[in-house]
Motif scaffolding. Structure first.
Motif, PDB file in Angstrom:
ATOM      1  N   MET A 190      43.439 -78.308 -10.551  1.00  0.00           N
ATOM      2  CA  MET A 190      42.043 -78.272 -10.101  1.00  0.00           C
ATOM      3  C   MET A 190      41.220 -77.307 -10.945  1.00  0.00           C
ATOM      4  O   MET A 190      40.128 -77.643 -11.409  1.00  0.00           O
ATOM      5  CB  MET A 190      41.974 -77.822  -8.636  1.00  0.00           C
ATOM      6  N   VAL A 191      41.780 -76.098 -11.111  1.00  0.00           N
ATOM      7  CA  VAL A 191      41.055 -75.080 -11.880  1.00  0.00           C
ATOM      8  C   VAL A 191      40.889 -75.554 -13.314  1.00  0.00           C
ATOM      9  O   VAL A 191      39.810 -75.429 -13.910  1.00  0.00           O
ATOM     10  CB  VAL A 191      41.798 -73.724 -11.812  1.00  0.00           C
ATOM     11  N   PHE A 246      40.762 -78.611 -14.428  1.00  0.00           N
ATOM     12  CA  PHE A 246      39.756 -79.662 -14.500  1.00  0.00           C
ATOM     13  C   PHE A 246      38.353 -79.064 -14.450  1.00  0.00           C
ATOM     14  O   PHE A 246      37.463 -79.456 -15.209  1.00  0.00           O
ATOM     15  CB  PHE A 246      39.944 -80.655 -13.347  1.00  0.00           C
ATOM     16  N   PHE A 247      38.194 -78.081 -13.544  1.00  0.00           N
ATOM     17  CA  PHE A 247      36.883 -77.443 -13.398  1.00  0.00           C
ATOM     18  C   PHE A 247      36.449 -76.795 -14.715  1.00  0.00           C
ATOM     19  O   PHE A 247      35.320 -76.976 -15.176  1.00  0.00           O
ATOM     20  CB  PHE A 247      36.948 -76.399 -12.278  1.00  0.00           C
ATOM     21  N   LEU A 248      37.379 -76.049 -15.333  1.00  0.00           N
ATOM     22  CA  LEU A 248      37.047 -75.356 -16.575  1.00  0.00           C
ATOM     23  C   LEU A 248      36.709 -76.373 -17.674  1.00  0.00           C
ATOM     24  O   LEU A 248      35.740 -76.202 -18.418  1.00  0.00           O
ATOM     25  CB  LEU A 248      38.221 -74.473 -17.020  1.00  0.00           C
ATOM     26  N   GLN A 258      46.757 -76.604  -7.622  1.00  0.00           N
ATOM     27  CA  GLN A 258      45.677 -75.617  -7.795  1.00  0.00           C
ATOM     28  C   GLN A 258      45.379 -75.407  -9.273  1.00  0.00           C
ATOM     29  O   GLN A 258      44.220 -75.353  -9.690  1.00  0.00           O
ATOM     30  CB  GLN A 258      46.056 -74.301  -7.123  1.00  0.00           C
ATOM     31  N   TYR A 282      35.567 -79.428 -17.259  1.00  0.00           N
ATOM     32  CA  TYR A 282      34.283 -80.031 -16.912  1.00  0.00           C
ATOM     33  C   TYR A 282      33.117 -79.124 -17.312  1.00  0.00           C
ATOM     34  O   TYR A 282      32.090 -79.558 -17.811  1.00  0.00           O
ATOM     35  CB  TYR A 282      34.283 -80.271 -15.398  1.00  0.00           C
ATOM     36  N   MET A 283      33.273 -77.810 -17.066  1.00  0.00           N
ATOM     37  CA  MET A 283      32.210 -76.846 -17.330  1.00  0.00           C
ATOM     38  C   MET A 283      32.042 -76.562 -18.824  1.00  0.00           C
ATOM     39  O   MET A 283      30.928 -76.458 -19.321  1.00  0.00           O
ATOM     40  CB  MET A 283      32.506 -75.513 -16.628  1.00  0.00           C
TER      41      MET A 283
END
Lengths: 282, 354
Positions: free
Chosen positions: A25-26, A28-30, A22, A32-33
Motif C-alpha cells: 500500500m505504502v 503504491f502510494f509513493l 501494508q 502514485y505521488m
C-alpha cells in the motif's frame, strides 16, 4: 513528559512488523505521488524520450531556454507579489476574525465554518467570470487588485482551518481576560498573547495559501490574463511551444514552492525552539 | 463607606435573570466569599466587578468612584481564574512580569517586585520554567503571584481551586488566606464549595438563583441560617416539616418536637424544623433528658466518614441522619432500635414559603 505522551512504552516494545499488504500500500502510494514529479524532473533534462524507457541523452539546454525566456523574471516577480500579497491580506482578514468569533461570538462560529467551505463549492471559472462582471469599473476592472481579492476568497479556507484549529487549542477567552485584567489593551493581547500562541497555525496557513496561490492558473488567466502574467501562465504557454521547457518551468516552480515552505517551517521552528528545548520531565 | 459597593446590580442573559437586584458592601481588607450552586450568579457578579460583563442596571463603586464605565484593563483589579490562564508562551517570570510591563514599570522595580511575589508564593525556583512544566497547584500559585504583582486594588478569585485535587486544594486555600491577610488586600472569592467558603472568608454571601440569600460571618451562616436554602446548602440539616401547635411545640410526622420560643409564628402555621446531624446524640436506651427532644428510630444505614460515622435512622418512616463519633457513642449495628436526643436550642424553625 508531554513529549512521550503519544507513545506509551507497552506499545513501543511490541512494535508490530508491517505486513506485506501494508508495504504494498505504502509503495503504491509513493509511486502514485512521486512518479509524475520524477518524470517531470527527468523530462526537463532529457534530449529525446519517446522511443526508450530511459531518455536517450541528458541536457541542461531547456533550463537555459527557460531562464532566458523573455517573461521569465517578470512572471516570477508577479507570482511572488500575488502570493505574498494574498498571504498578508488573508492573515489580516482571517486572524482577527477567527479570534473575535472564537472569543466573543462563539454563536457565529458554525456560520463562519460554513462560509469557509463555500469557496470549495464554487467553480473557479464561475467565480472569476462573476467577479469580472461585478467589478467592471476602474480601477478594479481586470486589475491585479481584483485578482488579489479573488485569490484571497479562493484560498481563504486554507488560512482559516489551521488558524481556527490553533485558536481552538488554547482558551483564548480566558487568556484574553487574564491579560486584560493585567492592564493589556486588545492590541497588546493579540500581539503578545494570542499570536505567539497560534503561530504554528498561522505559519501552516500561510504555507498552504502561498503554495496554492503560487500555482494558481484559472483566476489569473480569466481576470487579468496577459496584463499581469504570472508564472503558471507562462508555464501553460510553453506547454504549447516546448514540453521540455515547460517541464523545466514546473521544476523551477516546485523548487520555489519547496524553498518557501522550508523557509516558513524554519521560521516556525525557530519560534518553537524555546519551548521544545525546555520540555523536560517534571 | 465601604471600599467596594455593589448597588442594585441586575444582569440577565437572553431574558433570564442571572443576577437580581444585587446590593452588597465589602469593607477594605476583607475576604468575602460568594457561595452558591452553579448558575446562582456568583461568577457573573464577579465578572461584572472585573469588567468582563456589562451590567443591565445598577452601579459598582470602588473606593467611592463608579467603575462601570471603566474598561477591564484600566480597573486595576487582579483576577485569578479556575483554568489558571497562564500565558503558555511565557516563562513563569515573564508571566508575573507581564502586568508590570503593561504598567511600564522600570526594569529594576520590576525585577524586585517579581522576586518579591515569587518569594511570597514560595516558587522562586520555578521562574525559568514554562507553565506546562508545572503542576496544577504550582500554576495556580503563579497565577496568584501574577495577579498580585501589580498591586491591584482588589483581588478576584473565580473558583481558583476547583481544578485541583483535594489535598492541594486544602493546602492552597490556607496559602491564599495567609497571603491575603498579609497584604490585607480586599478579596472576592467565588466558590461552590461550602467548606472552602467557611474556612477561608471573613464574610460569606450565600447566593441562589441570582439573589442573595444571606450575608454573614461563616459562624452566622452555619449556626443561624436565615433561609431554608442556606440551612440545607451549608452543611447537612435534617428537616422536619410540620405545624405549630403551641408556644414551643411543632407537630411533625406524628412527633411532638419541642423548640425554642415560637411567638413569631401563628398557631397552625406550616413550618419546618431544622436540626444538624452533629447536634443529635444517639443512645441505646430511653432516658428522660431535660430541654431536649427524645425520639425513637431504627438504624438503616451506617456510613463511616473517618472522624465521624453517619447514621441513617428511620423515624416514623422519615429519614433522619445523625453524626456520631466512635469515642463517645456506644457501638451500633444495623436495624438496631435507638433513641435520638437533640436539645431545644438545636432546633431552628422556619416558615414554609408556600
Amino acid at each position: 513528559m508531554s513529549q512521550r505522551r503519544s507513545s506509551p512504552q507497552g506499545a513501543k516494545s511490541k512494535k508490530a512488523r508491517p505486513t506485506g499488504w501494508q508495504i504494498a500500500m505504502v509503495g503504491f502510494f509513493l509511486f502514485y505521488m512521486f512518479v509524475p514529479i520524477l518524470s517531470t524532473y527527468v523530462f526537463s533534462v532529457a534530449t529525446r524520450w519517446d522511443r526508450t524507457i530511459l531518455p536517450e541523452g541528458y541536457t541542461l539546454e531547456f533550463y537555459q531556454r527557460a531562464f532566458s525566456a523573455s517573461y521569465f523574471a517578470s512572471t516570477l516577480r508577479n507570482s511572488l507579489i500575488l502570493s505574498i500579497a494574498t498571504v498578508l491580506v488573508s492573515l489580516l482578514f482571517i486572524v482577527p476574525t477567527a479570534y473575535w468569533v472564537h472569543t466573543r461570538l462563539p454563536r457565529a462560529k458554525p456560520m463562519l465554518d460554513v462560509l469557509m467551505i463555500l469557496p470549495f463549492g464554487i467553480p473557479t471559472v464561475v467565480l472569476a467570470l462573476a467577479l469580472v462582471q461585478v467589478y467592471n469599473f476602474a480601477p478594479l476592472a481586470r486589475s491585479p487588485f481584483l485578482l488579489i481579492g479573488a485569490v484571497v476568497v479562493y484560498s481563504m479556507p486554507f488560512m482559516y482551518r489551521p488558524v481556527s484549529n490553533a485558536i481552538q487549542a488554547i482558551d483564548t477567552r480566558v487568556l484574553t481576560e487574564a491579560a486584560q485584567s493585567l492592564g493589556a489593551n486588545i492590541f497588546q493581547v493579540l500581539k503578545l498573547i494570542i499570536i505567539p500562541n497560534i503561530l504554528t497555525g498561522i505559519l501552516s496557513g500561510s504555507l498552504l495559501v502561498f503554495a496554492t496561490v503560487f500555482a494558481e492558473y484559472t483566476l489569473t488567466s480569466l481576470i487579468v490574463g496577459a496584463r499581469f502574467k504570472t508564472f503558471p501562465l507562462l508555464l501553460v504557454e510553453f506547454t504549447r511551444i516546448n514540453g521540455n521547457v515547460a517541464a523545466a518551468f514546473s521544476v523551477i516552480s516546485f523548487t520555489i514552492a519547496w524553498l518557501v515552505s522550508l523557509l516558513i517551517l524554519w521560521v516556525g521552528s525557530k519560534g518553537q525552539t524555546t519551548k521544545t528545548e525546555t520540555v523536560q520531565a517534571r | 463607606m465601604a471600599y467596594l459597593e455593589l448597588k442594585n446590580v441586575n444582569k440577565s442573559f437572553a431574558g433570564v435573570g442571572a443576577v437580581k437586584d444585587f446590593s452588597l458592601d465589602i469593607e477594605k481588607g476583607c475576604l468575602v466569599a460568594f457561595l452558591g450552586p452553579s448558575g446562582c450568579g456568583k461568577t457573573t457578579t464577579l465578572r461584572m466587578i472585573a469588567g468582563f460583563e456589562q451590567l443591565d442596571s445598577g452601579s459598582i463603586l470602588l473606593d467611592g468612584s463608579d467603575i462601570v464605565p471603566v474598561p477591564p484593563n484600566r480597573r486595576d483589579i487582579g483576577m485569578v481564574f479556575q483554568a489558571y490562564a497562564l500565558f503558555p508562551n511565557m516563562t513563569v517570570r515573564e508571566n508575573i512580569a507581564f502586568g508590570l510591563k503593561m504598567k511600564k514599570t522600570l526594569k529594576a522595580d520590576l525585577d524586585r517586585r517579581v522576586d518579591e511575589v515569587l518569594e511570597m508564593v514560595r516558587l522562586k525556583d520555578t521562574e525559568k520554567r514554562y507553565p506546562h512544566q508545572l503542576s496544577g497547584g504550582q500554576q495556580q500559585r503563579i497565577a496568584l503571584a501574577r495577579a498580585l504583582a501589580v498591586q491591584p486594588r482588589i483581588l478576584l478569585l473565580d473558583e481558583p481551586l476547583s481544578a485541583l485535587d483535594a489535598e492541594v486544594r486544602v493546602a492552597l486555600r490556607g496559602e491564599i488566606r495567609r497571603i491575603q491577610s498579609e497584604l490585607a488586600i480586599t478579596t472576592v472569592y467565588v466558590t461552590h464549595d461550602q467548606e472552602e467558603a467557611l474556612s477561608i472568608s471573613d464574610k460569606v454571601v450565600v447566593m441562589n438563583k441570582g439573589n442573595i440569600e444571606q450575608v454573614g460571618t461563616p459562624e452566622e451562616i452555619y449556626r443561624a441560617p436565615r433561609t431554608r436554602f442556606v440551612a440545607t446548602f451549608i452543611g447537612t440539616a435534617n428537616q422536619f416539616p410540620g405545624q405549630v401547635v403551641g408556644q414551643n411545640t411543632v407537630i411533625s410526622n406524628n412527633l411532638e418536637l419541642y423548640t425554642c420560643d415560637l411567638s413569631g409564628f401563628a398557631a397552625g402555621q406550616s413550618v419546618v424544623v431544622l436540626v444538624r446531624p452533629e447536634n443529635i446524640q444517639v443512645q441505646a436506651e430511653k432516658s428522660q433528658p431535660e430541654h431536649a427532644n427524645h425520639i425513637a428510630g431504627v438504624i438503616e444505614t451506617i456510613t463511616f466518614h473517618g472522624a465521624i460515622t453517619r447514621l441513617g435512622v428511620n423515624v416514623n418512616g422519615a429519614r433522619v441522619v445523625a453524626d456520631i463519633t466512635v469515642a463517645n457513642t456506644d457501638p451500633v449495628c444495623l436495624n438496631q432500635k435507638i433513641w435520638l436526643t437533640f436539645p431545644v436550642d438545636a432546633c431552628q424553625v422556619m416558615a414554609v414559603d408556600e
